[in-house]
Design a protein around this motif. Structure first.
Motif, short mmCIF file in Angstrom:
data_model
loop_
_atom_site.label_atom_id
_atom_site.label_comp_id
_atom_site.label_asym_id
_atom_site.label_seq_id
_atom_site.Cartn_x
_atom_site.Cartn_y
_atom_site.Cartn_z
N VAL A 153 0.73 -1.16 0.19
CA VAL A 153 0.10 -0.13 -0.05
C VAL A 153 0.99 1.28 -0.06
N PRO A 154 0.85 2.03 -1.15
CA PRO A 154 1.73 3.07 -1.16
C PRO A 154 1.14 4.32 -0.39
N ASP A 155 2.06 5.08 -0.25
CA ASP A 155 1.66 6.42 0.67
C ASP A 155 0.91 7.44 -0.20
N SER A 156 0.97 7.25 -1.49
CA SER A 156 0.14 8.20 -2.44
C SER A 156 -0.56 7.35 -3.62
N ALA A 157 -1.74 7.84 -3.74
CA ALA A 157 -2.71 6.94 -4.71
C ALA A 157 -1.90 7.10 -5.99
N SER A 158 -1.24 8.13 -6.31
CA SER A 158 -0.44 8.19 -7.56
C SER A 158 0.50 7.36 -8.10
N ASP A 159 0.96 6.26 -7.00
CA ASP A 159 1.57 5.41 -7.08
C ASP A 159 1.11 4.03 -7.61
N ILE A 160 -0.31 4.21 -7.78
CA ILE A 160 -1.14 2.99 -8.23
C ILE A 160 -1.32 3.20 -9.65
N THR A 161 -0.87 2.17 -10.26
CA THR A 161 -1.16 2.25 -11.91
C THR A 161 -2.74 1.98 -12.09
N THR A 162 -3.24 2.90 -13.08
CA THR A 162 -4.74 2.24 -13.76
C THR A 162 -4.18 1.64 -14.91
N LEU A 163 -4.69 0.47 -15.01
CA LEU A 163 -4.57 -0.13 -16.25
C LEU A 163 -5.44 -0.06 -17.32
N TRP A 164 -6.77 0.09 -16.75
CA TRP A 164 -7.91 0.44 -17.70
C TRP A 164 -9.06 0.91 -17.10
N ASN A 165 -9.77 1.50 -17.77
CA ASN A 165 -10.93 2.48 -17.05
C ASN A 165 -12.10 2.64 -17.99
N GLN A 166 -13.13 1.93 -18.15
CA GLN A 166 -14.18 1.82 -19.27
C GLN A 166 -15.56 1.66 -18.70
N ARG A 185 -15.85 -2.09 -9.89
CA ARG A 185 -17.00 -1.76 -10.69
C ARG A 185 -18.26 -1.40 -10.12
N ASN A 186 -19.06 -0.65 -10.55
CA ASN A 186 -20.45 -0.46 -10.42
C ASN A 186 -21.45 -0.82 -11.52
N ASP A 187 -22.44 0.09 -11.49
CA ASP A 187 -23.46 -0.30 -12.52
C ASP A 187 -23.14 0.68 -13.74
N ARG A 188 -22.02 1.11 -14.15
CA ARG A 188 -21.90 1.77 -15.18
C ARG A 188 -20.40 2.05 -15.35
N GLN A 189 -19.06 1.78 -14.71
CA GLN A 189 -18.04 1.86 -14.93
C GLN A 189 -17.07 0.80 -14.25
N VAL A 190 -16.03 0.41 -14.91
CA VAL A 190 -15.09 -0.55 -14.06
C VAL A 190 -13.74 -0.14 -14.39
N ILE A 191 -12.78 -0.21 -13.46
CA ILE A 191 -11.44 0.07 -13.35
C ILE A 191 -10.80 -1.12 -13.06
N CYS A 192 -9.41 -1.25 -13.70
CA CYS A 192 -8.49 -2.22 -13.08
C CYS A 192 -7.19 -1.64 -12.78
N PHE A 193 -6.81 -1.53 -11.64
CA PHE A 193 -5.82 -0.89 -11.00
C PHE A 193 -4.72 -1.95 -10.82
N LEU A 194 -3.25 -1.60 -10.79
CA LEU A 194 -2.23 -2.50 -10.63
C LEU A 194 -1.50 -1.95 -9.35
N MET A 195 -1.39 -2.65 -8.19
CA MET A 195 -0.86 -1.90 -6.91
C MET A 195 0.53 -2.54 -7.01
N PRO A 196 1.41 -1.65 -6.50
CA PRO A 196 2.80 -1.68 -6.44
C PRO A 196 3.28 -3.08 -5.81
N ALA A 197 4.39 -3.67 -6.19
CA ALA A 197 4.58 -5.10 -5.53
C ALA A 197 5.08 -4.91 -4.15
N LYS A 198 4.80 -5.80 -3.52
CA LYS A 198 5.19 -5.81 -2.11
C LYS A 198 6.94 -5.89 -1.85
#
Length: 571
Positions: A181-194, A558-571
Motif C-alpha cells: 500500500v503506497p503513501d500516495s494514490a499516484s503510485d497505483i497504476t490504472t491499467l484500464w477504465n471503461q 466496478r459499479n453499474d456503469r464503470q469498471v477500473i482495473c488498478f495494478l498495485m505496487p509489488a510488495k
C-alpha cells in the motif's frame, strides 16, 4: 375562514373601536409559526441523525425525510399566506415551480443509496462507452506483458486467480497479500477504465481473464474481459431484465470459475455454464421454470432479484432455488413434496441435470457456503428466515437456526462466514444485528445454538464480515467496525465523519480493502486495537455496491456503469 377573509376590513358597529394593528399581528404570528416549525423540525432532524449510529441509518433517513417534509410544507404554507396578505398570490407557487423545474432540467433521478437517500446525476454527464467484441488489431497484438511499467508481468497475472464470490474460500479473506500500500494514490497504476453494463456483480479471475455479469439494454450478459487491457473477449446474452426502483437494474451475483468452466446466475434465474476460454455455452438452466413460477411471481416475494452465486462442490453446482409459497405443511414425520423443496438446488456441473432439491424455506439474497461443522462437510444456506445446514450428497437438512427476515422487506443478504471450529458468524442490516452460532452433534442429529446474539454489532446489510483470528471486521450500519468474535464486544468503530456507507469489504493478508458506497477504495490496517486508515484511492464517482476483486496485485472495482482495473505496487 379567518385566512380567506384576511384582506377584508372588519365593519365598524355600534361605535366599537377597530384594532388597526390586528393585520400586523396576524402577519407576525405567521412568521412566528414558520420560525417555530423550522426550529422544531431542525431539532427533530438533528436528534434523529444523532441516533442513526445506534439504530439504523436507513430508518433514520426515512424518519428525517418525513419530519423535514412536514416542516417544509408547513413553513411554505405560512409564507404563502403572508404573501397572499401582501397581494403576491403566485409568489410561493412560482418559486417552488422554478426550483423544481430548474433542478429537473439539470439533474435526473439516479436511484436510492443503500440508506434510502435519493441519488441524482447530471443530465449532461455522458456515460462511458461499453466494450464490444472485436478482432485483434496490430496495435493490441503488439502489447505484451512486461513491455512497460504500465503492463503487469506474466508472474503477476498467473498469481491473479480468484474463483468467485468473496474469494476462493467464500469467506471474504485472501490469505496472502502480494501488493504494498503506497503513501500516495499516484503510485497505483490504472491499467484500464471503461464503461460496463448495469448490475452489482463482481469478478472471477483465472488465466488473465476476468468474468462478470452485466445488463445491456434488455439482455442479461455474461462477459469475459482481458485482465491485461480490458478487451472484451466474449459475451453471452440472455433476453431478460431485473429492475427495481430501490435495488437498481441488472444481475447481482458473481460468476464462479471451476476447472476451466464459468458458472453464473442472472437476476432473473437464468444459469449458464460456459467454457472460460471461448465462452461457448455448455449448458443452461432456467431456475424459474424449475421452481414453477414466472418472474412477476418470483419478484413479488424475492423483490430485489436473484443474488445467489453458484457454489461448485463435489461435481455439483449448488444454488438457491426459491419457489411459490407452500399451501400446507407436510404431515408429521413425512418429507415435503419435491415441489415444496425450494431452499437449494444441486445441478450436475457437467450437464446441468437436477441432482437434488432441498429445504422448504424461501430463499434470501445470500449465497451458499461450504463448511465443516461438527465434523461433517456441509452446505450452509442463509434463507429468508432461517439458516440451514445441508448434507452434500442429497441436500437433506441437518439442522436449522431461526434468523428472521423477509425477502420482500427486511431481507437477509449476508452469507454465513466460518468463525473457527464448528462456528459461523451471521449478520443482518435493516435494524437487525449479528450472531455467533455453534453447531454440535446431538446423537445422530445436529443442533445449532447461539454463542451470542447482538443487535448492535456487525449489522451487515449488503456486505459480510471477514475474520482474522479472534477479530471480525465488517461494515456495520455503514461504519467499519472490529468485533471480538468470542464475545461480540465492539473493539473499535470508524469515525462517523469517515463512514463508508453500505459498501463492501475484503481482508487481504493484514490489510482491509474497503469499497465505499460513494465509489472510493480505502485501505486500512487490520489491527484489533484501533482504527488505522492507510490510503484512500479515488475510483468511481457514483453508487457502488459491488465487492472489490483483489486478484494478486490487480484490484478490479466496478459499479453499474464503470469498471477500473488498478495494478498495485509489488510488495
Amino acid at each position: 375562514m379567518e385566512d380567506q377573509q384576511e384582506g377584508t376590513p372588519e365593519p365598524q358597529t355600534g361605535g366599537t373601536k377597530v384594532d388597526s394593528t390586528a393585520p400586523t399581528k396576524k402577519l407576525a404570528n405567521r412568521w412566528r409559526r414558520a420560525a417555530i416549525a423550522a426550529i422544531v423540525g431542525s431539532g427533530l432532524i438533528a436528534t434523529i441523525w444523532a441516533g442513526g449510529d445506534d439504530s439504523d441509518h436507513q430508518y433514520a433517513n426515512m424518519a428525517m425525510f418525513v419530519v423535514g417534509a412536514i416542516a417544509l410544507i408547513y413553513v411554505a404554507l405560512q409564507i404563502h399566506l403572508i404573501a397572499l396578505r401582501r397581494g403576491f398570490r403566485y409568489l410561493v407557487p412560482a418559486m417552488v415551480g422554478v426550483v423544481i423545474g430548474g433542478a429537473m432540467s439539470l439533474f435526473r433521478f439516479d436511484g436510492f443509496s443503500g440508506e434510502m437517500m435519493p441519488q441524482f446525476a447530471s443530465r449532461f454527464q455522458q456515460p462511458l462507452e461499453l466494450a464490444t467484441v472485436g478482432p485483434v488489431t496490430e496495435d493490441s497484438a503488439e502489447i505484451s506483458a512486461g513491455d512497460s511499467p504500465m503492463v503487469p508481468s506474466p508472474e503477476s497475472i498467473s498469481e491473479a486467480d480468484v474463483s468467485g464470490f468473496l474469494g476462493n474460500q467464500r469467506d471474504a479473506v485472501i490469505d496472502q497479500r502480494l501488493f504494498s500500500v503506497p503513501d500516495s494514490a499516484s503510485d497505483i497504476t490504472t491499467l484500464w477504465n471503461q464503461g460496463i453494463g448495469q448490475g452489482w456483480s463482481s469478478f472471477a479471475v483465472e488465466d488473465g481473464r476476468a468474468v462478470t455479469l452485466e445488463q445491456r439494454q434488455d439482455q442479461e450478459c455474461l462477459t469475459c474481459y482481458q485482465l491485461l487491457d480490458g478487451e472484451l473477449l466474449w459475451i453471452q446474452e440472455h433476453e431478460g431484465r431485473h429492475e427495481n426502483a430501490l435495488g437498481g437494474i441488472g444481475p447481482r451475483s458473481t460468476p464462479t470459475i471451476d476447472d476451466g468452466r464459468v458458472y453464473a446466475q442472472t437476476g432473473t434465474g437464468w444459469v449458464w455454464c460456459t467454457d472460460l476460454e471461448s465462452g461457448k455455452v455448455i449448458w443452461t438452466v432456467d431456475l424459474l421454470e424449475i421452481a414453477g413460477w414466472d418472474q412477476l411471481q418470483s419478484e413479488a416475494l424475492i423483490t430485489w432479484g436473484r443474488a445467489g452465486s453458484p457454489l461448485i462442490v463435489d461435481g455439483m453446482c449448488v444454488l438457491p432455488l426459491g419457489g411459490p409459497a407452500v399451501d400446507s405443511a407436510p404431515a408429521a414425520g413425512s418429507e415435503p413434496s419435491v415441489s415444496a423443496k425450494r431452499s437449494l438446488i444441486a445441478l450436475d456441473a457437467e450437464t446441468g441435470d437436477i441432482i437434488w432439491r432441498a429445504g422448504d424455506g424461501q430463499i434470501s439474497y445470500a449465497s451458499p457456503t461450504l463448511m465443516t461443522l461438527a465434523g461433517q462437510r456441509q452446505i450452509v444456506s442463509v434463507n429468508e428466515a432461517t439458516v440451514t445446514g445441508h448434507a452434500i450428497d442429497d441436500g437433506r437438512v441437518l439442522w436449522d437456526f431461526v434468523w428472521p427476515g423477509q425477502s420482500n422487506g427486511g431481507a437477509n443478504c449476508a452469507s454465513a462466514i466460518p468463525a473457527g471450529p464448528d462456528r459461523f458468524v451471521i449478520g443482518k442490516g435493516y435494524g437487525g444485528g449479528s450472531a455467533l452460532v455453534s453447531v454440535e452433534a446431538d446423537g445422530d442429529a445436529f443442533k445449532a445454538t447461539p454463542v451470542w446474539e447482538s443487535s448492535s454489532v456487525l449489522k451487515t446489510k449488503f456486505t459480510h464480515a471477514c475474520i482474522a483470528g479472534d477479530v471480525a471486521y465488517a461494515i456495520s450500519n455503514g461504519s467499519l467496525e472490529a468485533v471480538d468474535v468470542a464475545t461480540g464486544e465492539s473493539l473499535w468503530r470508524q469515525p462517523r465523519s469517515e463512514r463508508l456507507g453500505q459498501g463492501q469489504l475484503m481482508l487481504v493478508g493484514d490489510v482491509l480493502v474497503a469499497q465505499a458506497e460513494t465509489g472510493q477504495v480505502v485501505f486500512l490496517d487490520a489491527i484489533a486495537d484501533h482504527y488505522q486508515p492507510l490510503l484512500t484511492l479515488p475510483a468511481m464517482d457514483s453508487k457502488t455496491w459491488n465487492i472489490p476483486t483483489v486478484a494478486g496485485r490487480h484490484l478490479l472495482v466496478r459499479n453499474d456503469r464503470q469498471v477500473i482495473c488498478f495494478l498495485m505496487p509489488a510488495k
